[in-house]
Every structure is written in C-alpha cells, then in structure tokens.
Design an enzyme around this catalytic site. Sequence first.
Site, mmCIF file in Angstrom:
data_model
loop_
_atom_site.group_PDB
_atom_site.id
_atom_site.type_symbol
_atom_site.label_atom_id
_atom_site.label_comp_id
_atom_site.label_asym_id
_atom_site.label_seq_id
_atom_site.Cartn_x
_atom_site.Cartn_y
_atom_site.Cartn_z
ATOM 1 N N GLY A 17 0.798 -1.296 0.012
ATOM 2 C CA GLY A 17 0.065 -0.024 -0.045
ATOM 3 C C GLY A 17 0.770 1.169 -0.054
ATOM 4 O O GLY A 17 1.814 1.415 0.733
ATOM 5 N N THR A 144 5.062 1.844 6.102
ATOM 6 C CA THR A 144 3.771 1.514 6.214
ATOM 7 C C THR A 144 3.096 2.334 7.035
ATOM 8 O O THR A 144 3.527 2.733 8.169
ATOM 9 C CB THR A 144 3.657 -0.055 6.819
ATOM 10 O OG1 THR A 144 2.231 -0.193 7.243
ATOM 11 C CG2 THR A 144 4.696 -0.156 7.975
ATOM 12 N N ASP A 146 0.487 1.385 8.832
ATOM 13 C CA ASP A 146 0.332 0.679 10.024
ATOM 14 C C ASP A 146 1.008 0.704 11.090
ATOM 15 O O ASP A 146 0.848 0.243 12.336
ATOM 16 C CB ASP A 146 -0.026 -0.862 9.843
ATOM 17 C CG ASP A 146 -1.175 -1.225 8.647
ATOM 18 O OD1 ASP A 146 -2.075 -0.020 8.580
ATOM 19 O OD2 ASP A 146 -1.608 -2.142 8.315
ATOM 20 N N GLY A 189 -5.694 -0.198 9.590
ATOM 21 C CA GLY A 189 -4.544 -0.847 10.667
ATOM 22 C C GLY A 189 -5.130 -2.302 10.520
ATOM 23 O O GLY A 189 -6.068 -2.539 11.408
ATOM 24 N N LEU A 308 -7.971 7.838 1.625
ATOM 25 C CA LEU A 308 -7.363 9.087 1.942
ATOM 26 C C LEU A 308 -6.258 9.088 3.049
ATOM 27 O O LEU A 308 -5.378 9.995 2.989
ATOM 28 C CB LEU A 308 -8.380 10.047 2.285
ATOM 29 C CG LEU A 308 -9.452 10.303 1.483
ATOM 30 C CD1 LEU A 308 -10.491 11.397 1.444
ATOM 31 C CD2 LEU A 308 -8.815 10.733 -0.125
ATOM 32 N N ARG A 310 -3.993 6.947 3.657
ATOM 33 C CA ARG A 310 -2.618 6.997 3.062
ATOM 34 C C ARG A 310 -2.136 7.983 1.996
ATOM 35 O O ARG A 310 -0.847 7.697 1.514
ATOM 36 C CB ARG A 310 -2.191 5.479 2.751
ATOM 37 C CG ARG A 310 -3.083 5.008 1.745
ATOM 38 C CD ARG A 310 -3.287 3.337 1.426
ATOM 39 N NE ARG A 310 -3.264 3.114 -0.030
ATOM 40 C CZ ARG A 310 -3.654 1.963 -0.449
ATOM 41 N NH1 ARG A 310 -3.692 0.912 0.565
ATOM 42 N NH2 ARG A 310 -3.895 1.420 -1.432
#
Lengths: 406, 406
Positions: A17, A144, A146, A189, A308, A310
């Site tokens: 991503g 990332t 996350d 997440g 949005l 990321r």
Amino acid sequence: MIRDLPKGNAVIGQSGGPTAVINQSLVGVVEGLQTGLCHQGIVDRILGMRHAVRGLTQDDLVDLTDVPGDRLERIAQSPSAALGSTRDKPDAVYCQRIAEACARHNITYFFYIGGNDSSDACRIVYEHAKAHGHDLRCFHVPKTVDNDLECNDHTPGFASAARFVATAFRADALDNAALPGIKINIVMGRHAGFLTAASALARQSDDDGPHLIYLPEVPFDEDRFVDDVQQMVTKHGRCQIAVSEGIQDASGVSIGAKLIGGEKDDHGNVQLSGSGALGDQLAELLKKRLPKIDGKPPRVRSDTFGYLQRCWPDASRVDQNEARDCGRFAAKLAADGYTNGSVAVVRTSRTGEPYASECTRVELTDVAAKTRHMPERFIEGHNNVSRAFIEYCRPLVGELPVVDRF
Amino acid sequence: MIRDLPKGNAVIGQSGGPTAVINQSLVGVVEGLQTGLCHQGIVDRILGMRHAVRGLTQDDLVDLTDVPGDRLERIAQSPSAALGSTRDKPDAVYCQRIAEACARHNITYFFYIGGNDSSDACRIVYEHAKAHGHDLRCFHVPKTVDNDLECNDHTPGFASAARFVATAFRADALDNAALPGIKINIVMGRHAGFLTAASALARQSDDDGPHLIYLPEVPFDEDRFVDDVQQMVTKHGRCQIAVSEGIQDASGVSIGAKLIGGEKDDHGNVQLSGSGALGDQLAELLKKRLPKIDGKPPRVRSDTFGYLQRCWPDASRVDQNEARDCGRFAAKLAADGYTNGSVAVVRTSRTGEPYASECTRVELTDVAAKTRHMPERFIEGHNNVSRAFIEYCRPLVGELPVVDRF
C-alpha cells in the site's frame, strides 16, 4: 572494501500500500546512489521497477539516473508510489524470473521499499540469489501506515497517516458537537492499532472526542461496546468513536473481514479497506440496541476514512525527512559493503527532550513477515490509549489546527 | 431612517449541516453589528442561539457582545458550527415559542445562517412575527456545501468542500494508478451535483482521474454505468469514479436512499451521508458484471468521503472571505432599515478576468425551500462536466497541490 563491491546497475521498487511519503524514500535511494555508488563508478544506471517485482520481471523499468533535481523533488512531495506498486509475493518460480531479469539488466543492487510483506519479498529475493551464487545485494526500506514493523520505533508513512487521522477526528468532533449524536469513524490498521490510537491526538480538552477508541489488540465485545457508548452519551450528550478496521473478537476473528466477505491478496490478507461495511454494521447495532429517543433510534452515523489516510497530501514534516533519510541510508549500506539488510528508524531522544531519530541497519530476517503490535503501555483500559502513547506519537505528527467553539 | 429601527437585542443562529466556513459568517454578523447597530446604540446585546431555534426556545443563549477579537478570529478559522446546529423546522407552535423567546429576551433582530431549509425557517419566523404585529427583523445568511441555493453564483461552504473533494480525488488518483483497479468515491450532494463535479478539478492531464463523474442531474442507469467503467478500464488500465450520493434513476428515485433504508429528518430529507452502502453496492455491481481477470472479479474499492467534506480544516481563502462578507452584509441590511432579506453571492468578474464577487440582497421567498441544480452548460454527456464548469469552479477553490508520478 570498495573493490569488493559488484559493479552493475541498481534497481528500486515500491511495494504494498502506498503512503504520503514513500516517494521521499524512493528519491532518498536515488540521491544516495547518485552521490555514492554512481559517483564512485560502481553503479552505472539507477532503474525503477514499474509496479515493483511485477514490472521487473516484465522488463518494465524507468531509468532514474538522470532525472532532474526539481522533478525528483516534485516526486518526493507527491503522495502514493510514483513507480507504481504491487501486492505480488514472489514464490520460487517468480524469484527465478526476478533473477533472470536482474541478469538481463545487469542488476547488482536491489532496493525494495515497503512493509513487512515487502521486506519478506526482499529477503526471499536475496536468499534465492545467494543460493544460486549471484551477488545480488538486497536492501529493504521501511514503509507502512500501519506502523507495524519490528525493530522500528515507528515506520515512515505512519506519521503522515496519523496526522490525517488526528486532523480528521478533531474536525469531525466539532461536527459531532454541532449536531450531536453518535459518530463512528473506521481507521486503517489490519493488525496493529497505532493509526487508530493516533485519533487521541485530536483531543484539545477532556470532553473532546474521540470518546472511545477500539484497537485490534483488545478483544472487541459487542455488549461492552453498546454499554460504553451509552455511558458516553449520558456523560457528553454525544459520542465520537474511533474503531480500527482490524478489531477482532475474543477468539481472534476479524469482525470487519466477517462483514466484508473475504477477498484475499497473495499474502493472505483479507480486504478490509475500500468498504463501509464495518462502520455501517456497528451503526446498525447501536441503533438497535441503544434506548430510543422520542420513539426513534438515536442518531448514529459512520464514516470509513479509507484510502485518503494513506495518500492525503499534507505529510508530516518529520515523516518526510525520515522517509528520505531511510532511502539515503539504504544506499549508504550498499556503499559500505553490506550484502543485505533492512533500514530501521530509531528514536534517540527521551520523553521530554526535543525529538530526534536516526537510521540503523537491522537483519532482513528480524523484520520480514513479522508484525509489531501496540505495546501494553500504550493501551489504557479496553477503550482508550495511554499518556505514554500520546507522548510517543505527538512529535511525529506535527502541529494540528487549533479549533474552538462556543 | 435610523429612528425607525427597533431598539433591542440581536440573535444569531447556525442551522443545518455545518461547513468549514459557517463560523466566518457568524463572526461576520457579530463584527457587522458591533461596528454598526451596536455602535449606534440600536442593538444592545448580541446573542447566539445554541443549536439554532432549538436553543432559542429553551433560553439556551450565549452572549457574544464582548467576545475578544482573538477568540472571535479563532472561532472564524474553526470548521463546523461554533454555536451548534439543528435540523428542526419550525411549525406554527414552534414559531409561537420562538416569538415568546424573542419577547423574553427583547430580540428585535434575528439572523439565521444556513441553507434552503434554514432560509425557509427564517421566512416562517419572519412571517409569523409580522402576522402577530411584532417588528422582528429577519435575515438569512447563505451556507451550504451543496451549492444549491437559488439567486447565488455559489454558496459559502461550497468552495471549501470542493477544495477537499478535488484534493482527495487528486491524491486518490495516484493511489489508484499505483495499485490499478476500479475506485468509486461517493461525494455529498443530496439534489445538486456541484460538489461531485468539483472532483474534475483534480485532473492535471488527460488520463488523470476522475475518469467518470455521475451527478444527480443525469439519470443513472446501471447497464450504462457498467459499460462506461469497462471502456475506461480498457483505455486506462484503471478507473477512478466520482459518484454523487444523490444519484437518481430515470424515475427520480434516489439510489442511495433505496440502499441506506430511509431515516428522515424534519425537512423530509432522507439520510444519505454517514453510510457506505451506496459505494459498496456499486462496487458489488461492478464485481459481478465486469469480466473476470484470471478467474477473479476485478479489484474494485469504494470510499465514501462523508462528513470530512464539510469540516476539513483547510478552507478555501475565497470561501473564508466571502462567508465573512455575507455575515457583515446581513448586519448592514439591518442597519440600512430592511425588515428582512437573504444575502446572495454574485460574481462580478467574467470568465478570464481576475475573480471578483460581491454580496447583494434578495427576497427570502426567492431562496427559501428552493433547490438550484447544475445548469446544463456545466454538464458534458452523461458522465462528465464541461469546461465551463471547470472555469466557474477553479477560482473558488484555490491552488491545489501539484503532484507527479513516473
């Protein structure tokens, strides 16, 4: 030492991503090579893989060696992966095709920017090359939203996404105060709650939202959720709720995955983003279970912040700088003669000191395919985060808009 | 003329869905009164209604007369309605309670900031007072992200929401190019497509998204939608789609309302925001109907931008200034001896000239409860907007981040 460095070309890929700063890392690697191994005559061309290893195997490469500085800077400032990305996970056959592509293009340095799945892909490519006697040097650059990579204090991409989430909660809390009701916001997440936890930075005073925060690390229980919301509605006349897309029940089953229905990528990850189903179902649950007001269910709305988070083009300054530094550091690892490794961000300041960080090298195997979770000291009860988390997160995100209401 | 002005207090309310600049209008009315009718000794106290007419009838008022300038400025810069809002629509009994509250608090000037439902509420309050022989002077200040008020070139609140939408599409288009697939983004706009149309400002070059734009003004047909998407996927290898939450079928039935299930407010508006159902259903439709790729449905994701569109704290500069001016102008209408009226924004520049606008007075009855739609000249075919719309919208929104990719 330099005489041991294999001459050839370098290739860079962006995988998984995208984030708001993954292009900073790309440009960091390019700059690091330009002033390092290219300058020393070790690396000839700097090539970009379009859509990561997928493009590499298809000879879909972009020559980045001579891209002008102003264009590189514009790319660095742009969100998302400028080279394109992929979720392909190389197996043995795929690795063979990668090795053949590297041979065709005389590639001796392989840089891969991504998360834990991407670091695992980097490790697989490195080990495959080594097993076949190729001196392919492989470096992973962390990325990332996350924030779930091992060995890192935090991961490039996280702080900018956290900035979006905190800003969104702060603004949305005013909307929720203006037209009171219950508002659920679903945050990205998959396994780790860091990004959802960042919603807590939105609070300016004690009665500000988010009033409840649900993380994947704490088992989610529907009855307790309904009780929590009712308590907050009684206390504040409204309730703003942060829910991670990755919340799980006590047996570890993802609640979102159950609702959304099960599309999986090559890494076995179930689709969680790109659907409003989790928020909508939780809203329905509250409408059904909470006491009626004047004979009607309470006002419950849900938003799913989605992609949005990321890609929003208002990156954190700290994040931009660190992402760039990670790319440069990876190029330096190659120039220093390392054959492989992953870059990690380490915090060098203590709580209360001005924020500072540096890059360090860690083993690919220490990062690859592992997931870091929110440590217990960052979690408070079953629906909040701790002061320690706020202190950890605040310097990364930067200043947020100060807002007010009567 | 001034001797005809009724002495007393002024009251201000904010009604309907908040925006990023509705507080600019609130502060504009306060400033306009402070330097006008207060200065002249006509108005004594400036009162704010908490949650609009609901607070007024419950004597829940805030005294704004002496709020320090720096606090007012912080409020003006804050999104959402600082006084709180409501969706209550006054009927005859409610109007009687409003009249009694106005008498209790010696209110002779009534300012109401909101959209078409709010201007209708303002008209109802005015006409009720007049019919009962009260000299209550009532002024409506325009506000709505939907941009659907008659008599206005555009409405305060629209440009900031359009700025969010255009920025979001520009960033999300990069994400969609990095991991290609089909991406649906659902945009606010119950009856009018202006905000969805603003997504077109995201395009920097011809193959940039949004590749398809669906407005409430153009009947939505599922078969044609599927064909459109397939064509764009063939052409671009991906497809980013802007869909208004208000799209309707050929018989005028709202597609979102059918899917979301029918919660209505006092004005008869069905809930469209605060749910991801429309996007999710359209995504399912495409997954089912489009050709499979390697035996799997194509990658389709949907995001529903939700409430962030109306509260994101990065307002357009033009919008901030115009919203403030509208508030000041309403106070001036009162000082000029008008008994009622609505403020409208009129563009005074022509296409190609530097953008300029001014406020003007229009009749409450010309705005109240009416809905403006996208004019035909702003629509191109059944899935795009025209150059005329882009030229209309661009100066309102301000500079967007310039982005790039390889």
